[in-house]
Design an enzyme around this catalytic site. Structure first.
Site, PDB file in Angstrom:
ATOM      1  CE  LYS A   1     -10.898  -4.699  -2.783  1.00 15.37           C
ATOM      2  NZ  LYS A   1      -9.101  -4.608  -3.639  1.00 15.37           N
TER       3      LYS A   1
ATOM      4  CE  LYS B   1      -4.173  -2.227   0.362  1.00 13.90           C
ATOM      5  NZ  LYS B   1      -5.181  -2.180  -0.366  1.00 13.90           N
TER       6      LYS B   1
END
Length: 316
Positions: free
Chosen positions: A241, A137
């Site tokens: 997702k 990230k």
């Protein structure tokens, strides 16, 4: 078919830091469907509202107003504004009807690293467990600090490892260009969601002028967004997702109609939602890429079988 539901809260071992902020625990809803013959199927509603799904409160309100007996028509009538509910109820129904099917081919996973300097040591235990792809990230700290950490991280990773950088839509165009300028190495697999979903045209421009591929994530959170980005010309990588995209059947139809480069990814669901997502990943994902389900190390306890999970999850 009778059914019941149970909300839950699962704390992370340590907070997950992204451009969206700090995330301390995972909340959701486990569904259990039972036929008159005693057959049981499980599903999971795992909202992620900052990605574009409904909130947990909206999902609970929807569950509370449903009758005690479900029909296929009721499940197919769940509105697109409740994509996590669509996924959870449809997956549970499919499990009752078809049972747990073996994956059509073995999957490899991308291990999620913590943001910042912790990534410099966190990769090694995962590599020893067999991971060869990692996600890191970015757009969490100072740009120059993170760019320096990238240089250090790439130098530490073995040559057979690949690294994904996930900005969660937190970069400016110029910042994204800085990252891409430093990503000219075969170990960087792609830069994920560098700009906000509203900046698709600029991400297409970045993709057209960069050696490093660009992937969409937040931009394609739901099926409607996925269809819109494809309609608007996106032909890069799609990080899907499934737990929040909506109806599995509609997602399957879209992927079968369009040859997209799809990476399926977790939203930190339990083993119930994970299994349903992996079924779709095995069927529809790009077999040359690792799927984004290497996240179990972020919880204190290993995922349990569905029946045991139903009994042990802490309710909200």
């Amino acid at each position: 078919m009778q059914w019941e539901f149970r909300p839950y809260r699962r704390p992370f071992r340590q907070p997950i830091n992204t451009h969206h902020g700090e995330w301390r625990d995972r909340t959701g809803i486990i569904l259990r469907l039972t036929t008159d013959l005693g057959q049981v199927g499980y599903g999971e509603v795992a909202p992620l509202p900052w990605f574009g799904s409904e909130t947990l409160e909206q999902a609970l309100e929807f569950c509370q107003q449903l009758p005690l007996h479900l029909t296929a028509d009721l499940i197919h009538a769940i509105p697109a504004t409740l994509p996590a509910c669509q996924f959870g109820f449809e997956s549970a129904w499919n499990t009752v009807e078809a049972g747990d099917c073996p994956l059509s081919y073995p999957l490899t996973f991308s291990g999620l690293l913590p943001a910042g300097q912790a990534a410099l040591t966190a990769w090694k235990p995962l590599w020893q467990q067999g991971y060869r792809t990692f996600k890191w990230k970015i757009s969490v700290g100072d740009l120059q600090d993170e760019l320096q950490l990238l240089t250090q991280l790439v130098a530490l990773l073995p040559p057979d490892c690949r690294l994904r950088l996930d900005a969660n839509g937190g970069l400016t165009y110029n910042q994204a260009q800085c990252w891409l300028d430093q990503c000219d190495t075969s170990q960087i697999e792609f830069l994920e969601q560098p700009l906000s979903p509203a900046q698709l045209a600029l991400m297409q421009e970045l993709a057209a002028n960069s050696v490093t591929p660009i992937a969409l994530d937040e931009s394609i959170a739901t099926l409607a967004h996925l269809q819109a980005c494809h309609h608007d010309g996106w032909r890069g990588i799609y990080v899907i997702k499934p737990a929040i995209v909506g109806s599995p059947a509609q997602l399957r139809q879209f992927c079968q109609q369009h040859a997209i480069d799809a990476v399926f990814s977790s939203v930190f669901e339990t083993a119930i939602g994970r299994q349903a997502g992996l079924q779709l990943a095995a069927e529809l994902g790009n077999r040359d890429r690792a799927m984004g389900y290497g996240i179990t190390h972020w919880f204190n306890h290993a995922d349990l079988e569905a029946d045991l999970l139903w009994q042990t999850l802490s309710p909200i």
